[in-house]
Motif scaffolding. Structure first.
Motif, short mmCIF file in Angstrom:
data_model
loop_
_atom_site.label_atom_id
_atom_site.label_comp_id
_atom_site.label_asym_id
_atom_site.label_seq_id
_atom_site.Cartn_x
_atom_site.Cartn_y
_atom_site.Cartn_z
N CYS A 163 -21.80 10.60 4.95
CA CYS A 163 -21.54 12.13 4.85
C CYS A 163 -21.41 12.87 6.03
CB CYS A 163 -22.64 12.73 4.01
SG CYS A 163 -22.61 12.13 2.63
N THR A 164 -20.93 12.10 7.31
CA THR A 164 -20.83 12.73 8.64
C THR A 164 -19.23 12.30 9.08
OG1 THR A 164 -21.72 10.70 10.00
CG2 THR A 164 -23.15 12.56 9.09
N TYR B 25 -27.05 14.72 16.00
CA TYR B 25 -26.92 14.90 14.46
C TYR B 25 -28.17 15.76 14.05
CZ TYR B 25 -22.91 11.92 15.02
OH TYR B 25 -21.64 11.42 15.27
N PHE C 250 -23.28 20.68 5.62
CA PHE C 250 -23.73 20.32 6.94
C PHE C 250 -22.96 21.26 7.83
CE2 PHE C 250 -24.66 15.56 5.93
CZ PHE C 250 -25.95 16.16 5.26
N PHE D 279 -27.82 8.01 6.35
CA PHE D 279 -27.45 9.02 7.25
C PHE D 279 -27.03 8.37 8.66
CE2 PHE D 279 -30.93 11.53 5.05
CZ PHE D 279 -30.06 12.37 4.57
N ILE E 268 -20.89 18.22 0.37
CA ILE E 268 -22.47 17.80 0.66
C ILE E 268 -23.56 18.19 -0.41
CG2 ILE E 268 -24.27 18.05 2.30
CD1 ILE E 268 -21.84 16.67 3.67
N ASN F 162 -15.88 20.11 10.07
CA ASN F 162 -17.25 20.16 9.27
C ASN F 162 -17.24 18.80 8.40
OD1 ASN F 162 -15.39 20.68 7.38
ND2 ASN F 162 -16.64 22.35 6.56
N TYR F 163 -18.39 18.45 8.05
CA TYR F 163 -18.66 17.21 7.30
C TYR F 163 -18.38 17.31 5.63
CZ TYR F 163 -20.31 15.79 11.76
OH TYR F 163 -20.66 15.39 13.04
N HIS G 120 -26.64 17.55 10.90
CA HIS G 120 -26.84 17.40 9.45
C HIS G 120 -28.39 17.52 9.13
CE1 HIS G 120 -27.46 13.26 10.78
NE2 HIS G 120 -26.76 12.67 10.11
#
Lengths: 434, 305
Positions: A272-273, A204, A306, A197, A294, A146-147, A208
């Protein structure tokens, strides 16, 4: 009596060698490329073959993995055991390609034992939900991801912000921080982005974009009814947020270097990924990082980050029974060293015993990911995932890059996605799956 | 009578034997063609008549895939994108490569070195060429700085702009394809006997007249070949759109050619039957266009012989 006993001993003695000898079995194992994982795989496979001399494992790292896997399976030359992204698992399940987990072959008693191996109660069910369909488990994770948000601490400090205390908890707060972290040269060209992003692939949109919508209410896709709800206020709000980054704040967008590459190049202050697997590359690039949850919407109704996703080891339902059994034995072996996979390959196998160790408790990377994992959920799982992702990515670009009317685009997309899902259901019914 | 019969029989036998050996000699080529061209062609057509998700065996559905394509948004869009790419890239490539070939046909100092530089885009694969263009096309990259005195902009979103993106892909195509066609033109120019040019000059023709009246007509077979090959190649446009364009064919499908649709349907969307139907459509388009070009270019009027 003695004669009878001697006779029994004689017969047992004569039959024993035959009873022990097992037919040779060859298991073809395919995995996607992740260089640090390969050495551990090879070592465990060698051990496995030593422990099971009648089983030969043909291990292959396959380039262009997803295409190769589909075409090989289509040609009847596919592997017996393979790992697969949860994004595509529903397709494989719907087409009847997956064999249910065989606890006995894995050396356990029941399927509950398998869930227990991954933690007691709901935790086990949660982490294995990515490959559970209609209450049946079809594989075990080789890497659960997971992110979280990574901050480049040096860039944050340089901007007068301390990520430990100043990292925002809301999306609006993230924009404020990003504006402070963004730098332009004399000509006005962006030389450092504060946050952006990951615009690089349509998937994605489900990993997300959709969770941002889910924070406000429901996911865009209902995996149980195979229907889409896209033209609604929550989607519009998230889409507006994405559009503002490009068109109002002008701090990011798809035209710039992909966020992950930019972060590792020191050109992006917040990304954030990345999963926990992102840290080796950051360390190699000399990035001083910290990990954060997140952000959420201030008025979020669901407290989640996410989406969770994973690679699962699965067994081909078309392989012969004895190969399937050997395959599950192999899966048990490949999920028996979570410590090595995490420490040497940065891949997280959530085995309960390992999670309870002091070593895992001392791990500095995992706490944020684990926190998000237990509060979060998997992305919606449905067949025709890639096609839906493509439609959603197109909608995003029409609105963000093309400046088209959001209402019209989202309605068209909702109709398109519902048609795709309807076709997926028809295919599933035709294949007798699902 | 018997003698005549024996002679005829003997001649027939010789012809038969010659035909037999002829067949033996062409057999490897026939087998190669059958295995690698005919079989895929027939199989492709068969698959276009099936519902085929790759993961399960194909199911025959007649011409449903073709009927569905008529209302398939992405397919219909890809036709206009492909035509735009073909027209936009083929004509400039053919004309510009001819001019460059004419330039290199002249003798001037440094010609060979310049030829080598001009030829260099042909050496790397299309994928590498595409990556080079991705770097060139960064919003604040080299190309932006080159045109900055004209635009005054610090950033230009070359490949994410819905209008600019297809133009950029066409430019990349022209840049990468031109050297190959230049070589073909050069070979065509070299094959024209010098005496014909000399005769034209003796008759009082200047260089331009000599080119229009002598060289260009004699280059007609070369022109047909160049146009046919470049058109086929443009119809099959895939690699540049796959690597340079965002999200393979984006943004908003402005670079989604028929080739991209085939790839997406076949290997991304589990719609191999639809992908096969698009392939058959593309095959027919190429056949028709190429056939028309060859028919238009066929003429006995201009021939070296």
């Amino acid at each position: 009596m003695k004669v009878k006993l001697l006779l029994v001993i004689l017969i047992v003695g004569l039959l024993a060698p035959f009873a022990q000898a097992q037919d040779p079995v060859t298991v073809k194992l395919w995995m996607h490329n992740h260089t640090p994982r390969i050495a551990i795989d090879e070592e465990l496979i060698a051990e496995f073959m030593e422990e099971n001399p009648h089983i030969t494992v043909e291990y292959e790292i396959v380039p262009d993995y997803f295409t190769a896997l589909q075409t090989a399976l289509a040609a009847g030359a596919g592997p017996d055991v393979f790992n697969q992204f949860t994004l595509f698992n529903a397709q494989f399940y719907a087409m009847g390609m997956l064999a249910p987990v065989d606890p006995v072959a894995m050396g356990l008693q029941t399927i509950e034992d398998v869930y227990a191996r991954y933690g007691e109660g709901m935790i086990g069910e949660t982490v294995l939900a990515g490959n559970t369909f209609n209450g049946v488990l079809y594989g075990l994770p080789t890497e659960l991801s997971n992110y979280a948000c990574y901050a480049n601490d040096d860039l944050w400090m340089e901007a007068g912000l301390d990520p430990a205390t100043d990292f925002p908890t809301t999306w609006d707060g993230l924009i404020d921080a990003a504006l402070k972290l963004t730098k332009r040269d004399d000509s006005g060209a962006l030389v450092q982005r504060g946050f952006d992003f990951n615009w690089s692939a349509p998937i994605y949109m489900m990993l997300h974009f959709d969770p941002m919508v889910t924070q406000l209410g429901n996911s865009m896709i209902d995996e149980t009814t195979y229907t889409a709800d896209i033209n609604n206020e929550n989607v519009k709000r998230v889409m507006q947020y994405w559009s503002d980054i490009v068109n109002v704040h002008e701090i990011g967008g798809p035209q710039y270097t992909v966020s992950r590459n930019a972060f590792n190049a020191g050109e992006l202050a917040t990304e954030c990924t990345f999963g926990n697997w992102g840290t080796p590359a950051m360390e190699e690039a000399g990035i001083n990082y910290s990990i954060h949850n997140i952000p959420r919407w201030e008025d979020a109704v669901n407290d989640l980050g996410f989406a969770t996703y994973a690679f699962y080891l699965q067994v081909n339902a078309d392989s012969p029974r004895e190969v399937q059994e050997a395959g599950w034995q192999l899966v048990a072996k490949l999920t028996s060293k979570p410590d090595r996979y995490l420490n040497e390959a940065a891949l997280f196998q959530p085995i309960a015993d390992y999670l309870a160790t002091d070593e895992f408790a001392a791990n500095e990377i995992m706490p944020v990911f684990l926190d998000e994992l237990y509060r979060g959920q998997y992305h919606p799982r449905f067949a025709n995932f890639a096609e839906v992702g493509d439609a959603l990515g197109r909608a995003r670009d029409r609105i963000v890059l093309g400046g088209e009317d959001m209402d019209a685009v989202l309605q068209e997309t909702e109709d398109e996605v519902n048609a795709i899902l309807e076709r997926a259901l028809a295919d599933i019914e035709a294949a007798g799956g699902g | 009578m018997i003698g005549l019969y024996r002679r005829v029989w003997s001649e027939k036998n010789v012809i038969a034997r010659r035909q037999y050996w002829g067949l033996i000699f062409v057999l490897p080529c026939v087998i190669f063609f059958a295995v690698f061209f005919l079989y895929p062609l027939v199989t492709g057509f068969y698959l276009s008549l099936t519902k085929y998700t790759l993961l399960r065996p194909p199911v025959f559905i007649g011409f449903d895939n073709y009927a569905n394509l008529l209302k398939d948004r992405l397919f219909l869009k890809s036709i206009s994108v492909t035509l735009g790419f073909v027209v936009g890239s083929t004509a400039p490539t053919v004309i510009m490569s001819l001019f460059v070939a004419l330039l290199f046909y002249q003798k001037f100092p440094g010609r060979e070195g310049l030829k080598l530089i001009f030829f260099s885009p042909l050496l790397p694969s299309v994928a590498v060429v595409s990556v080079i263009w991705v770097v060139l096309l960064h919003p604040s990259g080299i190309l932006t700085n080159v045109v900055r005195p004209l635009t005054g902009k610090a950033e230009i979103t070359w490949i994410h702009d819905i209008t600019l993106s297809p133009i950029v892909i066409v430019l990349a195509r022209i840049w990468s394809a031109m050297p190959f066609y230049m070589l073909i033109w050069l070979a065509g120019l070299t094959a024209i006997p010098q005496e014909l040019r000399d005769a034209a000059r003796v008759d009082g023709a200047n260089r331009i007249q000599s080119f229009w009246r002598v060289e260009l007509p004699l280059l007609r077979p070369t022109a047909v070949f160049v146009m046919a090959v470049s058109t086929i190649s443009a119809f099959q446009g895939f690699a540049l759109q796959y690597v340079i364009a965002p999200n393979q064919g984006g943004p908003v499908d402005v670079n989604t050619t028929l080739g991209i649709v085939i790839w997406k349907y076949g290997f991304q969307f589990f719609r191999m039957g639809d992908a096969a139907a698009v392939s058959v459509f593309l095959f027919v388009c190429i056949m028709v266009v190429t056939g028309t070009q060859i028919a238009l270019g066929r003429s006995d009027r201009y021939s070296i012989n």
